[in-house]
Design a protein around this motif. Structure first.
Motif, PDB file in Angstrom:
ATOM      1  N   LYS A 444       0.853  -1.202   0.018  1.00 27.19           N
ATOM      2  CA  LYS A 444      -0.002   0.051   0.126  1.00 27.19           C
ATOM      3  C   LYS A 444       0.880   1.250   0.034  1.00 27.19           C
ATOM      4  O   LYS A 444       1.986   1.283   0.382  1.00 27.19           O
ATOM      5  N   ASN A 445       0.205   2.340  -0.255  1.00 22.32           N
ATOM      6  CA  ASN A 445       0.850   3.736  -0.324  1.00 22.32           C
ATOM      7  C   ASN A 445       1.286   4.268   0.750  1.00 22.32           C
ATOM      8  O   ASN A 445       0.155   4.404   1.587  1.00 22.32           O
ATOM      9  N   PHE A 447       3.060   8.028   2.102  1.00 23.01           N
ATOM     10  CA  PHE A 447       3.379   9.102   1.693  1.00 23.01           C
ATOM     11  C   PHE A 447       4.322   9.803   2.938  1.00 23.01           C
ATOM     12  O   PHE A 447       3.830   9.741   4.111  1.00 23.01           O
ATOM     13  N   THR A 480      -3.508   5.968   8.417  1.00 23.72           N
ATOM     14  CA  THR A 480      -4.526   5.877   7.352  1.00 23.72           C
ATOM     15  C   THR A 480      -6.184   6.300   7.526  1.00 23.72           C
ATOM     16  O   THR A 480      -6.599   6.094   8.817  1.00 23.72           O
ATOM     17  N   GLU A 485      -5.548   1.618   2.703  1.00 27.87           N
ATOM     18  CA  GLU A 485      -5.172   1.876   1.245  1.00 27.87           C
ATOM     19  C   GLU A 485      -4.058   2.732   0.990  1.00 27.87           C
ATOM     20  O   GLU A 485      -3.070   2.838   0.204  1.00 27.87           O
ATOM     21  N   ASN A 486      -4.137   4.001   1.843  1.00 28.48           N
ATOM     22  CA  ASN A 486      -3.184   4.993   1.818  1.00 28.48           C
ATOM     23  C   ASN A 486      -2.707   5.532   3.245  1.00 28.48           C
ATOM     24  O   ASN A 486      -3.658   5.539   4.020  1.00 28.48           O
ATOM     25  N   TRP A 487      -1.284   5.705   3.257  1.00 29.37           N
ATOM     26  CA  TRP A 487      -0.786   6.033   4.542  1.00 29.37           C
ATOM     27  C   TRP A 487      -0.002   7.183   4.460  1.00 29.37           C
ATOM     28  O   TRP A 487       0.655   7.494   3.511  1.00 29.37           O
ATOM     29  N   ASN A 488      -0.158   8.130   5.551  1.00 30.85           N
ATOM     30  CA  ASN A 488       0.531   9.586   5.462  1.00 30.85           C
ATOM     31  C   ASN A 488       1.203   9.703   6.620  1.00 30.85           C
ATOM     32  O   ASN A 488       0.761   9.301   7.906  1.00 30.85           O
TER      33      ASN A 488
END
Length: 741
Positions: A444-445, A447, A480, A485-488
């Motif tokens: 998974k992404n 950032f 997330t 799905e996306n992590w920052n």
């Protein structure tokens, strides 16, 4: 009356142990340890005995490494053998063998290592050598002059008089009657009656340890000596000639390969070789390992294993090749040209079926650090073994594990599932997600992370809902909001070890210095400089006000959101301390020699005595009475308040129905009842009191052929003598067991 006598005897034994320990001299614990015993202590070193035995109750030391007997609540599923360092192994054929090691550990197998059974002995010493003969006789030797002998392939053992209290290191039986053993202080013993009686033989040496012995026949043999010497006899030990090879680095192992060739290996990998029957010895090199055992398949191919490296040879021992796949081994044997077994430190029990080209584990000995069950049967484990992280899956409640070598990430380090299908694994600088119960995994992404910082593995995963969650590695906290799905990235701070949120806004993290707190879901983090200590390990929230932080051997609590902290004085000696997930106010604090539990949201804590010194790393709860604990050297424990089945070890079916005595016996609350079926059968086990009155039916179900074990939990029964009756397949038998509470 009998119970009183046993208690008095145990108290006397414990008093004697306390007296012995009290007499031991205090030693500076920072000194390096001189591993070799039986030689003068070098200046500035700490002796092996002082390092390993001083200040320890050896009864407790042995208990902490041996399989956890059923307690009525906790059942050990893996490894079910002593979690010790194994030092020697012998197989009488390709399937039947015995291995021995520290704390008096003896385990045996009859199915090629598919199932290892613990053999109960009264010894706390280290067994260092083992040898077998035909007709099922096996001899083991160890510290303090210990010799024990078994005539039934290792099932039962009896002590043999050695005539010495010096440590014994190794032995060799030339045939069913003739053999030699060697030990400390130039001890050399010979037997001519199969090991029942031993007579001392003498050489020109009287002080130095003899570490190994190798005879080619009844007359010709060698002894590996400390200080770099080799003894040779050509008349069965009546006379010996002595060779000094290069320096005084010791020779630990020796092997007479042929009448002309032999090899000796020792400290720092010191290698010597003879091609003229021991008339002269040639120093070859230092291989860099301290060797413990040596075995040859034929006159050319052999293996030498040791503490810091193992090697193989294809030219009779003149040249050796480093084997990176064999680490910290203690003993090796080849009962046939293709089948071999390897044992060693930290529960190494390996097997080869292709003459040593490849080795595979027969018992999983990872240090488990994380576990997650989605229901009572399906779960995931994170393990660490020999510089490698491993991901395992179980579908039978942890009884058997399958290593997921198809997992695409590097160094899996944490696991978390939202439901039976959706889960996450934290790996080296990456997060992977599955939507099909672990069949496939997708990266998974992430950032906002600088890969040049080498922040390492994501060691913690925490979700407050199906969509909102956090993960952390050594330097970063990431979040997330879309189901992973996306992590920052939210925060970059060194030394991160723990994270917990009480709701989607209020959370804490524990880095290397002071804790950080957020009240807005991690948008901003504020360092809590008023926390009284540094170097925290984990954090746990009941709500935004009531929380706990653990550090080495200390637990702190706040009731006002972190303004004030108080030390929980009765919770200590747990080493680092990691909190379990919370279920119905049940909290566990595990990590090291002590594990604590609270059932009232942390208002009160009590030690889980059954888990003392088991070195549990983490506890994951399904509900207040069901869960799983994992720890060092393959430890998997199930928390359950019902019967736990541990069955199906792929043992070959016996020729007839076999019933084993329950273990342990006597027992406190829980014991194991085992049986072996020649064919598939419906088995009924019934419990009766001493008068023959029915107490309860334990099981009544169909089992496949092979070996099976049932855990009988007796929480609701009083102390006394009970009978268990096993019937099925046209057979029945009754055995006695004793419950002592």
């Amino acid at each position: 009356m009998k119970t009183t006598f046993i208690i008095v005897l145990l108290l006397n034994c414990l008093s004697l142990c306390d007296f012995i320990i009290a007499q031991q001299e205090d030693t500076t614990k920072t000194k390096p340890v001189q591993i070799r015993r039986g030689i003068p202590l070098q200046q500035g070193y700490r002796s092996y005995d002082d390092y390993y035995y001083s200040g320890k109750d050896m009864f407790e030391e042995k208990r902490s490494h041996f399989p956890l007997s059923g307690t009525g609540i906790w059942t050990e599923l893996n490894p079910q053998v002593p979690r010790v360092d194994y030092r020697a192994v012998h197989f009488v054929n390709k399937d039947t063998g015995v291995t021995v090691g520290k704390n008096g550990a003896i385990i045996r197998t009859t199915n090629g290592g598919g199932k290892w059974l613990n053999v109960i002995t009264p010894y706390n010493i280290t067994f260092r050598g083992i040898e077998g003969q035909s007709e099922g006789r096996i001899i083991a030797v160890g510290d303090s002059g210990t010799i024990i002998l078994s005539d039934d392939f290792g099932k039962t053992w009896k002590a043999i008089e050695s005539g010495t209290n010096h440590d014994l290191y190794n032995l060799q039986m030339i045939n069913d009657d003739l053999g030699w053993l060697v030990g400390d202080k130039s001890m050399l013993l010979k037997t001519t009656d199969g090991g029942f009686n031993w007579v001392q033989q003498f050489t020109q040496l009287t002080v130095y340890p003899f570490f190994d012995v190798s005879f080619l026949d009844s007359l010709f043999g060698y002894i590996a000596v400390d200080v770099g010497q080799i003894l040779r006899t050509t008349d069965g030990g009546l006379n010996w000639d002595l060779s000094q090879v290069r320096d005084q680095y010791s020779f630990n192992v020796i092997k007479a390969v042929t009448r002309k060739t032999a090899v000796a290996l020792g400290f720092a990998g010191k290698q010597a070789y003879t091609s003229d029957g021991g008339e002269t010895w040639q120093f070859i090199t230092y291989l860099g390992s301290t060797f413990r055992d040596i075995a040859f398949l034929d006159t050319l191919k052999g293996f030498a294993v040791g503490f810091s490296g193992s090697f193989d040879t294809t030219d009779g021992g003149f040249t050796w090749n480093l084997r990176l796949d064999i680490k910290n081994a203690g003993g090796i044997t080849f009962p046939s040209p293709d089948i071999g077994y390897l044992v060693g430190d930290e529960l190494i029990l390996d097997k080869t079926t292709n003459s040593g080209q490849n080795w595979f584990r027969k018992i999983i000995n990872d240090d488990f650090t994380d576990v997650f069950f989605t229901d009572e049967n399906n779960g995931w484990f994170i393990g660490y073994a020999w510089y490698q992280n491993n991901l395992y899956q179980t579908t039978d409640g942890g009884v058997t594990l399958k290593q997921r070598t198809d997992f695409p990430g590097d160094r899996p380090s944490s696991v978390y599932f939202l439901d039976s299908l959706t889960g996450f694994v934290g790996a080296n600088e990456k997060i992977f997600k599955t939507n099909d119960g672990g069949i496939s995994w997708q990266e998974k992404n992430i950032f906002g992370i600088d890969s040049l910082l080498f922040a390492g593995e994501f060691i913690r995963l925490f979700f407050i809902s199906d969509s909102i969650g956090w993960a952390l590695n050594y330097k970063y906290v990431i979040k997330t909001t879309d189901g992973g799905e996306n992590w920052n990235s939210q925060l970059n701070v060194s030394g991160l070890t723990g994270i917990h949120f009480s709701d989607s806004f209020n959370g804490w993290i524990t880095p290397g210095v002071k804790p950080f707190k957020t009240t807005n879901g991690g948008k901003t983090w504020i360092e809590q400089t008023n926390f009284p200590e540094n170097s925290m390990y984990d954090v746990f929230f009941n709500d935004s006000l009531n929380s706990f932080i653990s550090k080495s051997n200390e637990l702190y609590q706040t009731l006002d959101g972190g303004i004030n902290w108080t030390l929980v004085s009765n919770v200590t000696n747990f080493s680092y301390g990691r909190f379990s997930n919370r279920k119905q106010n049940g909290i566990f604090l595990a990590g090291g020699p002590r594990t604590y539990r609270s059932e009232d949201a942390g208002a009160n804590w009590e030690e889980v005595i059954e888990l003392r010194d088991q070195f549990v790393e983490y506890v994951r709860l399904l509900d207040i009475n069901n869960g799983c604990a994992v720890g060092r050297r393959g430890l998997i424990l199930r928390l359950a308040d019902s019967v736990v089945y541990v069955s199906g070890d792929n043992s070959p079916a016996p020729e007839e129905f076999q019933i084993y005595q329950n273990y342990p016996n006597p027992f406190n609350n829980s014991t194991f009842i085992s049986f072996n079926l020649p064919e598939k059968a419906k088995i009924k086990i019934t419990i009766y009191d001493s008068l023959g009155r029915l107490v309860k039916g334990l099981i009544d179900k169909e089992f496949e052929s092979g070996f099976h074990t049932v855990n009988f939990i007796a929480d609701d029964l009083a102390s006394g003598i009970y009978l268990y009756k096993i019937e099925g397949g046209g057979f029945n038998e009754v055995k006695k067991m004793v419950l002592l509470k």
